[in-house]
Design an enzyme around this catalytic site. Structure first.
Site, PDB file in Angstrom:
ATOM      1  N   GLY A   1     -13.029  -3.937   1.262  1.00 26.52           N
ATOM      2  CA  GLY A   1     -14.320  -3.368   1.487  1.00 26.52           C
ATOM      3  C   GLY A   1     -14.769  -2.536   0.425  1.00 26.52           C
TER       4      GLY A   1
ATOM      5  N   GLY B   1      -9.263  -8.800  -0.559  1.00 25.30           N
ATOM      6  CA  GLY B   1      -8.078  -9.281   0.361  1.00 25.30           C
ATOM      7  C   GLY B   1      -7.520 -10.643  -0.126  1.00 25.30           C
TER       8      GLY B   1
ATOM      9  N   ARG C   1       0.860  -1.072   0.094  1.00 21.72           N
ATOM     10  CA  ARG C   1      -0.244  -0.254  -0.020  1.00 21.72           C
ATOM     11  C   ARG C   1       1.006   1.292   0.064  1.00 21.72           C
ATOM     12  NH1 ARG C   1      -5.258  -1.466   3.543  1.00 21.72           N
ATOM     13  NH2 ARG C   1      -6.665  -2.299   2.252  1.00 21.72           N
TER      14      ARG C   1
HETATM   15  C1  3PG Z   1      -8.810  -1.354   4.768  1.00 21.37           C
HETATM   16  O1  3PG Z   1      -7.912  -1.575   5.369  1.00 21.37           O
HETATM   17  O2  3PG Z   1      -9.532  -1.992   4.026  1.00 21.37           O
HETATM   18  C2  3PG Z   1      -9.149   0.168   4.606  1.00 21.37           C
HETATM   19  O3  3PG Z   1      -7.947   0.818   5.266  1.00 21.37           O
HETATM   20  C3  3PG Z   1     -10.409   0.662   5.531  1.00 21.37           C
HETATM   21  O4  3PG Z   1     -10.161   0.044   6.959  1.00 21.37           O
HETATM   22  P1  3PG Z   1     -11.442   0.023   7.889  1.00 21.37           P
HETATM   23  O5  3PG Z   1     -12.141  -1.366   7.325  1.00 21.37           O
HETATM   24  O6  3PG Z   1     -11.088  -0.309   9.078  1.00 21.37           O
HETATM   25  O7  3PG Z   1     -12.332   1.313   7.332  1.00 21.37           O
END
Ligand code: 3PG
Ligand code: MG
Length: 398
Positions: free
Chosen positions: A378, A355, A37
């Site tokens: 997400g 992921g 990232r």
């Molecule tokens: C992630 O790691 O998917 C993003 O940085 C969002 O993180 P969060 O789901 O804690 O908002």
């Protein structure tokens, strides 16, 4: 990409640039274990710095409960950012207030500063106008390079965009271009592969896709729920039996003659989920009562590869089998290699995200051969669900 303001039109020289990045990176004992990232946002940081901007990095880390806690401090991440950039990166112990203001005031053009975790303040997740105004005091220009946090309507991902000139960074721009290519205005036929364990987390995604794609390939544990819904015996397989009706509903919504849904025709089964467990390859009608489905069988793989051969665009989320446990990673790897090959031949545009998907493509050694692989979890799913992402919407050229 005309719909979004990009760095091409930003004037950053001598400006304090609030750059929202996703530094929610995997870390163990205060050491960052995966730099992906950071590497994705490095070009944006360097471009702004080299144009003479003061780069003030805003980011969240973990899910702290709205107050400072050491385990969620971004301090160790500053060192990792510095390593990737090969430049000094200053750190401020708070993202607003005196500590932040002092650190920003000390910056020279081209400097890079990372501010402490925005989620240490409750106003971040609430997108509280007072907190947004505190952040806004620190900058002249806002750049968002955190697509993977763009599904959150938080102060640093959404609120700030309304306070000052706002632009998409280069990583955000690339992501939006890739996503537009995949689902916005794709070359057709458009195929989607959706895998992973459960239907429950992906209902909206499947419902959106059956109305958009020409071929929907369903694999992974979630395919078992569909097979069960069609009256097949799935033995001890992972299966959300209470979602059978929902699964039938999704199959029924697929517009006739427009979206072809591919479910497994044969599968790899075993009596336990264990590396190199004794296995059988069976048609989906012959799963034993004491067996579980752990991967696609060879006929299903061929059917999937034929569908990819006909497609011009592929969007992929989720592994096709229990890919962490060999040999049940075989279908995911084989299909990934085929997609990579077709991409290299110029026959397919391939976009993948989520992921587990990235981990699976990395395991197959083909992630860099896809047209685009998103590091978003997400946010990628919400985009596949057809939802507007607040952090993206706020950057639209008005
Ligand atoms: C992630 O790691 O998917 C993003 O940085 C969002 O993180 P969060 O789901 O804690 O908002
Ligand atoms: Mg997350």
């Amino acid at each position: 990409m005309t719909a979004f303001r990009t760095l091409d039109s930003a004037d950053v020289k001598g400006k304090r640039v609030l750059l929202r990045v996703d530094l929610n990176v995997p870390a163990e004992h205060g050491r960052v274990t995966d730099l992906t990232r950071i590497e994705r946002v490095a070009p944006t940081i360097l471009e702004i710095a080299d144009k003479g901007g003061k780069v003030i990095l805003l980011a969240h880390f973990g899910r702290p409960k709205g107050g400072p806690d050491e385990a969620n401090s971004l301090k160790p991440v500053a060192a990792a950012v510095s390593q990737v950039l090969n430049r000094p990166v200053a750190f401020a112990s708070d993202c607003v207030g005196e500590a932040a203001a002092k650190a920003v005031a000390a910056m020279k053009n081209g400097d890079v500063l990372l501010l402490e975790n925005t989620r240490f303040h409750k106003g971040e997740e609430k997108n509280d106008p007072a907190f947004v105004a505190e952040l806004a005091k620190l900058g002249d220009v806002y750049v968002n390079d955190a697509f993977s946090a763009a599904h959150r309507a938080h102060a640093s991902t959404e609120g700030l965009a309304h306070h000052m000139p706002a632009y998409a960074g280069r990583a955000m721009q690339k992501e939006l271009e890739a996503l537009t290519l995949a689902l916005g205005s794709p070359a057709r036929p458009l195929a989607a592969i959706v895998g992973g364990a459960k239907v429950s987390g992906k209902l909206e995604l499947l419902t959106n896709l059956v109305n958009k794609v020409d071929t929907l390939i369903i694999g992974g544990g979630m395919a078992n729920t569909f097979l069960f819904a069609q009256g097949k015996a799935v033995g001890k397989s992972l299966c959300e039996k209470d979602l059978a009706e929902t699964a039938r509903g999704i199959l029924a919504t697929a517009p006739k003659g427009k979206c072809r849904i591919l479910l497994p025709v044969d599968v790899v089964v075993a009596k336990e989920l264990k590396a190199h467990a004794a296995l059988r390859i069976v048609d989906v009608d012959h799963v034993g009562a004491d067996e579980m489905i752990l991967d696609l069988g060879p006929k299903s793989i061929v059917a999937t590869e034929e569908a990819l051969g006909r497609a011009k665009t592929l969007v992929w989320n989720g592994p096709l089998g229990a890919f962490e446990t060999p040999p049940f990673d075989a279908a995911t790897k084989e299909v990934a290699k085929t997609a990579a090959f077709l991409t290299a031949e110029g026959k397919l545009k391939s976009v993948a995200g989520g992921g587990d998907t990235v981990a699976a493509l990395n395991a197959a050694g083909v992630a860099d051969q896809f047209t685009y692989v998103s590091t978003a979890g997400g946010a990628f799913l919400e985009w596949m669900e057809g939802k507007a992402l607040p952090g993206v919407e706020a950057l639209r050229a008005k």
